[in-house]
Each structure stands twice: as C-alpha cells, then as structure tokens.
Design a protein around this motif. Sequence first.
Motif, PDB file in Angstrom:
ATOM      1  N   ARG A 191       0.826  -1.204   0.000  1.00 25.60           N
ATOM      2  CA  ARG A 191       0.000   0.000   0.000  1.00 25.60           C
ATOM      3  C   ARG A 191       0.864   1.260   0.000  1.00 25.60           C
ATOM      4  NH1 ARG A 191      -4.244  -0.486   4.753  1.00 25.60           N
ATOM      5  NH2 ARG A 191      -4.684   1.625   3.960  1.00 25.60           N
ATOM      6  N   LEU A 192       1.971   1.201   0.727  1.00 19.32           N
ATOM      7  CA  LEU A 192       2.878   2.344   0.750  1.00 19.32           C
ATOM      8  C   LEU A 192       3.453   2.602  -0.633  1.00 19.32           C
ATOM      9  CD1 LEU A 192       4.422   4.457   2.436  1.00 19.32           C
ATOM     10  CD2 LEU A 192       6.181   2.731   2.835  1.00 19.32           C
ATOM     11  N   SER A 193       3.801   1.545  -1.347  1.00 22.49           N
ATOM     12  CA  SER A 193       4.327   1.693  -2.707  1.00 22.49           C
ATOM     13  C   SER A 193       3.279   2.283  -3.641  1.00 22.49           C
ATOM     14  CB  SER A 193       4.792   0.331  -3.229  1.00 22.49           C
ATOM     15  OG  SER A 193       5.260   0.437  -4.557  1.00 22.49           O
ATOM     16  N   ALA A 194       2.013   1.856  -3.474  1.00 22.75           N
ATOM     17  CA  ALA A 194       0.945   2.392  -4.315  1.00 22.75           C
ATOM     18  C   ALA A 194       0.731   3.884  -4.060  1.00 22.75           C
ATOM     19  CB  ALA A 194      -0.350   1.615  -4.059  1.00 22.75           C
ATOM     20  N   GLU A 195       0.767   4.280  -2.791  1.00 21.09           N
ATOM     21  CA  GLU A 195       0.601   5.703  -2.464  1.00 21.09           C
ATOM     22  C   GLU A 195       1.781   6.522  -2.972  1.00 21.09           C
ATOM     23  OE1 GLU A 195      -1.915   7.315  -1.326  1.00 21.09           O
ATOM     24  OE2 GLU A 195      -3.167   5.567  -0.974  1.00 21.09           O
ATOM     25  N   ALA A 196       2.979   5.949  -2.915  1.00 19.46           N
ATOM     26  CA  ALA A 196       4.156   6.655  -3.429  1.00 19.46           C
ATOM     27  C   ALA A 196       4.049   6.843  -4.943  1.00 19.46           C
ATOM     28  CB  ALA A 196       5.431   5.886  -3.077  1.00 19.46           C
ATOM     29  N   ASP A 197       3.563   5.803  -5.636  1.00 19.40           N
ATOM     30  CA  ASP A 197       3.353   5.925  -7.078  1.00 19.40           C
ATOM     31  C   ASP A 197       2.319   7.007  -7.382  1.00 19.40           C
ATOM     32  OD1 ASP A 197       5.193   3.966  -7.561  1.00 19.40           O
ATOM     33  OD2 ASP A 197       3.712   2.349  -7.786  1.00 19.40           O
ATOM     34  N   ARG A 198       1.242   7.018  -6.621  1.00 19.52           N
ATOM     35  CA  ARG A 198       0.202   8.026  -6.817  1.00 19.52           C
ATOM     36  C   ARG A 198       0.760   9.426  -6.585  1.00 19.52           C
ATOM     37  NH1 ARG A 198      -5.117   8.811  -2.913  1.00 19.52           N
ATOM     38  NH2 ARG A 198      -5.956  10.641  -3.980  1.00 19.52           N
ATOM     39  N   LEU A 199       1.568   9.571  -5.530  1.00 16.64           N
ATOM     40  CA  LEU A 199       2.173  10.865  -5.250  1.00 16.64           C
ATOM     41  C   LEU A 199       3.111  11.284  -6.374  1.00 16.64           C
ATOM     42  CD1 LEU A 199       2.568  13.180  -3.234  1.00 16.64           C
ATOM     43  CD2 LEU A 199       4.370  11.829  -2.139  1.00 16.64           C
ATOM     44  N   GLY A 200       3.869  10.325  -6.912  1.00 21.38           N
ATOM     45  CA  GLY A 200       4.769  10.632  -8.017  1.00 21.38           C
ATOM     46  C   GLY A 200       4.021  11.066  -9.264  1.00 21.38           C
ATOM     47  N   ARG A 201       2.917  10.364  -9.583  1.00 21.00           N
ATOM     48  CA  ARG A 201       2.115  10.751 -10.750  1.00 21.00           C
ATOM     49  C   ARG A 201       1.514  12.135 -10.567  1.00 21.00           C
ATOM     50  NH1 ARG A 201       0.193   5.457 -10.162  1.00 21.00           N
ATOM     51  NH2 ARG A 201      -1.777   6.267  -9.307  1.00 21.00           N
ATOM     52  N   LEU A 202       1.031  12.413  -9.362  1.00 19.01           N
ATOM     53  CA  LEU A 202       0.402  13.707  -9.098  1.00 19.01           C
ATOM     54  C   LEU A 202       1.406  14.843  -9.241  1.00 19.01           C
ATOM     55  CD1 LEU A 202      -1.970  15.431  -8.199  1.00 19.01           C
ATOM     56  CD2 LEU A 202      -1.391  14.887  -5.813  1.00 19.01           C
ATOM     57  N   THR A 203       2.583  14.696  -8.630  1.00 23.68           N
ATOM     58  CA  THR A 203       3.587  15.752  -8.733  1.00 23.68           C
ATOM     59  C   THR A 203       4.075  15.916 -10.172  1.00 23.68           C
ATOM     60  OG1 THR A 203       5.283  14.140  -8.092  1.00 23.68           O
ATOM     61  CG2 THR A 203       4.383  15.540  -6.364  1.00 23.68           C
ATOM     62  N   GLY A 204       4.176  14.792 -10.893  1.00 26.19           N
ATOM     63  CA  GLY A 204       4.581  14.885 -12.291  1.00 26.19           C
ATOM     64  C   GLY A 204       3.579  15.655 -13.124  1.00 26.19           C
ATOM     65  N   ARG A 205       2.301  15.402 -12.892  1.00 28.35           N
ATOM     66  CA  ARG A 205       1.269  16.113 -13.657  1.00 28.35           C
ATOM     67  C   ARG A 205       1.218  17.588 -13.272  1.00 28.35           C
ATOM     68  NH1 ARG A 205      -4.015  12.567 -15.154  1.00 28.35           N
ATOM     69  NH2 ARG A 205      -2.909  11.082 -16.479  1.00 28.35           N
ATOM     70  N   ILE A 206       1.423  17.879 -12.003  1.00 31.75           N
ATOM     71  CA  ILE A 206       1.458  19.285 -11.585  1.00 31.75           C
ATOM     72  C   ILE A 206       2.610  20.009 -12.280  1.00 31.75           C
ATOM     73  CG2 ILE A 206       1.914  20.804  -9.624  1.00 31.75           C
ATOM     74  CD1 ILE A 206       0.381  18.830  -7.877  1.00 31.75           C
ATOM     75  N   MET A 207       3.758  19.356 -12.368  1.00 28.74           N
ATOM     76  CA  MET A 207       4.907  19.963 -13.035  1.00 28.74           C
ATOM     77  C   MET A 207       4.640  20.154 -14.523  1.00 28.74           C
ATOM     78  SD  MET A 207       8.035  17.986 -11.104  1.00 28.74           S
ATOM     79  CE  MET A 207       9.267  18.766 -12.137  1.00 28.74           C
ATOM     80  N   ASN A 208       4.002  19.169 -15.157  1.00 29.82           N
ATOM     81  CA  ASN A 208       3.683  19.290 -16.584  1.00 29.82           C
ATOM     82  C   ASN A 208       2.722  20.440 -16.839  1.00 29.82           C
ATOM     83  OD1 ASN A 208       5.281  17.127 -17.278  1.00 29.82           O
ATOM     84  ND2 ASN A 208       3.606  15.639 -17.233  1.00 29.82           N
ATOM     85  N   LEU A 209       1.694  20.538 -15.997  1.00 30.85           N
ATOM     86  CA  LEU A 209       0.719  21.610 -16.162  1.00 30.85           C
ATOM     87  C   LEU A 209       1.356  22.974 -15.925  1.00 30.85           C
ATOM     88  CD1 LEU A 209      -2.169  22.465 -16.685  1.00 30.85           C
ATOM     89  CD2 LEU A 209      -2.664  22.102 -14.263  1.00 30.85           C
ATOM     90  N   SER A 210       2.203  23.075 -14.906  1.00 32.16           N
ATOM     91  CA  SER A 210       2.879  24.341 -14.626  1.00 32.16           C
ATOM     92  C   SER A 210       3.774  24.739 -15.792  1.00 32.16           C
ATOM     93  CB  SER A 210       3.703  24.224 -13.337  1.00 32.16           C
ATOM     94  OG  SER A 210       2.880  23.929 -12.238  1.00 32.16           O
ATOM     95  N   ARG A 211       4.443  23.767 -16.395  1.00 31.15           N
ATOM     96  CA  ARG A 211       5.316  24.062 -17.527  1.00 31.15           C
ATOM     97  C   ARG A 211       4.516  24.562 -18.727  1.00 31.15           C
ATOM     98  NH1 ARG A 211       6.963  19.353 -18.395  1.00 31.15           N
ATOM     99  NH2 ARG A 211       5.943  18.912 -20.382  1.00 31.15           N
ATOM    100  N   LEU A 212       3.368  23.935 -18.974  1.00 38.06           N
ATOM    101  CA  LEU A 212       2.538  24.356 -20.100  1.00 38.06           C
ATOM    102  C   LEU A 212       1.945  25.735 -19.880  1.00 38.06           C
ATOM    103  CD1 LEU A 212       0.638  21.034 -20.882  1.00 38.06           C
ATOM    104  CD2 LEU A 212       2.316  22.165 -22.344  1.00 38.06           C
ATOM    105  N   GLN A 213       1.571  26.050 -18.642  1.00 33.92           N
ATOM    106  CA  GLN A 213       0.980  27.353 -18.351  1.00 33.92           C
ATOM    107  C   GLN A 213       2.020  28.453 -18.328  1.00 33.92           C
ATOM    108  OE1 GLN A 213      -1.133  26.367 -14.665  1.00 33.92           O
ATOM    109  NE2 GLN A 213      -3.043  26.690 -15.746  1.00 33.92           N
TER     110      GLN A 213
END
Length: 402
Positions: A191-213
């Motif tokens: 479960r910890l690994s799944a939450e870490a993956d989710r956190l990684g995906r979320l931060t990655g998408r935030i960075m992508n969106l910030s870069r596009l904006q």
Amino acid sequence: MESTQLALLALLLGAVIGVAACLIVFAAIRARERAVREAEGAVPPGMTAVLDAMDDPAAVVDASGLVAAISPTAPWLGIEKDAPLEHTGLRDLVRAARSGATETANLRLVRGGMSSDSRLVSGRAIRVNERHTLLIVRDLSEQERLEQMRHDFIANTSHELKTPVGAVTLLAEAIELAADDPAQVRAFTARLSAEADRLGRLTGRIMNLSRLQAAEELTSVGDVAIDEVITSAIEAHAVQADSAGVDLARGGDRGLYVRGDTQILKEAIGNLIANAIAYSPRGSRVGVGVRAAAGAVEIAVTDQGIGIAEADQQRVFERFYRADQARSRRTGGSGLGLSIVKHAVARHGGEIKLWSQPDRGSTFTVRLPLSEAPVIDSPAKKRKKRKPETAVVGADAKEGSE
C-alpha cells in the motif's frame, strides 16, 4: 410736399442703416466671444494625436465635466465625447486632480451599455491646464484573474498533496508498529508503494501543467506525425486497457502531420485514452479516430462509458475538477489530465471539444492545424548531393599532392 417726403425717406433710410450697423457690431461681438470661449475650451495641441495612439481607454475632460476628446477604446468603458463621465468614481478622480496633483485609484467599474461585466481598473487623472484634465484607465481584470488562478492552484495543489502524503505517513507508522508481523509488513509495504506511485504521478502532472501554463511558446517544434502520436499513446495504455477489459481500436486517415512538440502531444492524447479507459465498463471499446477536415487534423477519442452530465461538461477541463469523485478515488485520478490536454492543445494553436451524454459515453475531439508532410530525400538524391563534395575533396587532395 416732395421735400417732406424726401426728408422722411432719408430719416427712414438712416434708421435702417443704424439698425444694420448695430446688428453687425453685435454679431461681431458675439462671434468674438464665441471664438474666445472655443479657444479656451479647445483640447491642447497634440493631445488628440496622443489619445489616438493609446491602447488604454483615455479622455480629456474639461472644467464643466464634459469629455472633450477620447481614445479609440474609451467607449468600451462607456466614455463618450461631449458627454459627462458616467462613472462616479472617475468623476471624483478628475475632480480631485484639478487641484494640481496627479490622482490614482483602483476602481471596480461596470462597462457601459447593457453589460453587467464588472472590471477592476486603475484610474489616473493628470491636470493638463486650467481647464483640462487627462484621464487614463488601465484594465487590471486579467491580472486579477491570473492572480486568482495562481491562488486557487496553490490551494488546490496543497489540498491534493495532503492525501497521499498523509497516507504515506500513516503507513510508515503502521509498518513500524507491525515490525514483528511479516505478513502485515508486506501488506502495508504494498500500500505504501501504491501511495508513493500516486504521489509521483500527481507531482509529475502538476509539473507538466505548470510548464505548459508558464511557457509562452513551445521550446521544441518540428513536424509531428499523427500516426506516431496515436500509436505511441495506444501502446502506452495497452496494459491499462487489458486490465480493465477494454478494447482499444484505431481508425481513420493516415499520413497526417502537424507542427509542434511530439512528446507533449503524445502525453495529451495519452491522457484522453487513459480517461476513456478509466470511465468505461468492462467489455466495452475505446476508439481513436483521425481525419483531415477544413485545414485541421481532428483526433477523436470515444468511449462507451458513463458519460458526463451537462452541468459538469463546462468544468471538466478545470484543474483538480472531478465529475465523479468516487470513481476518481478508486482509479487514483488527479483531476489534472484534461486540464493538461486543454493547455497542450492550446499551445499548438488548436482546440478541444466535448460531446457527452450520461450512460451513452463521451467523445473528446482535438483539432490541430494541419501541416504539409515533410519532404524526405531519397538515398539516390542524397548520393547525388554528395558527389560535388567528393569531387571538390578529390581536387583539393590532388592540388595538395602537387
């Protein structure tokens, strides 16, 4: 008798001449007074040309409160020539500036006409001479909107990050408490690994969106093969489709090109495919169709899923917005995928449209400007182009040996 008539005629003629002379003098006096008033009320030389060159709404206001001259954009705020200022705040600003000081104030105004659109503006009044005041109005609404977007983005990001970070913290504590139970440790670790993956995906998408904006223009632009974009996006989500029991199908035109960034477009189409899979029932199909239409490339991603209610369709492209909160929690959706797609498509000069009905599915259609296919030289042409270089090298070598 005749002498009396001549005398009366002379007297009458003199009276007429006198009255005419008085009228002429009176008219001359009135004309002079009018000229003086017009000269005093005339807009200072060169001011009209300055107003014509201004992008911001601006006006010259005389001592009586009437607008003597305006810039081309002044009517946008309801400022009209030869009329008093409509807005009380602007009138107060001009009145305060007549004492000789420059006055500045931020005001919230409603545009003229029947519009109810409220705008935040910065007004600046400058005394030009004894009779005239220059008023300049700058629209701050866009800055206000961007500041609100920035504030909302920070607030939403902080809120979204709290969930996986809190889960990671609790799972770490649980692992520590269950150190003597290997089975519990393995379960908590997964479960910890799944939450870490989710956190990684979320931060990655935030960075992508910030870069596009943040970027005003694309940094890597070239000829993008739509076939490559579609193939890559489908292959990247094949495992997700198999796990969900959803069939991926591709159809439509081939060999189409656009100008842009290949990686950004792959991510954008991939987000649409991932969303379609996540919201589709097992045994259904997600289709990706491509066609050229009216100078544009249309990429349509269609699913047979739960659909989107009409009330939610205008908001699905907002950051962190989820039409189905429960499903998003189960699938780990961040609410950023469609927002990233919207900004990515806009960066390429395109648009995205949505058709959807509850229980009938959804279709997201991306329209991008069509470009001509790049010209690729054949090997024979390349060899022909290299022959003159070889001849020159040979001649140089021969000349050097001599």
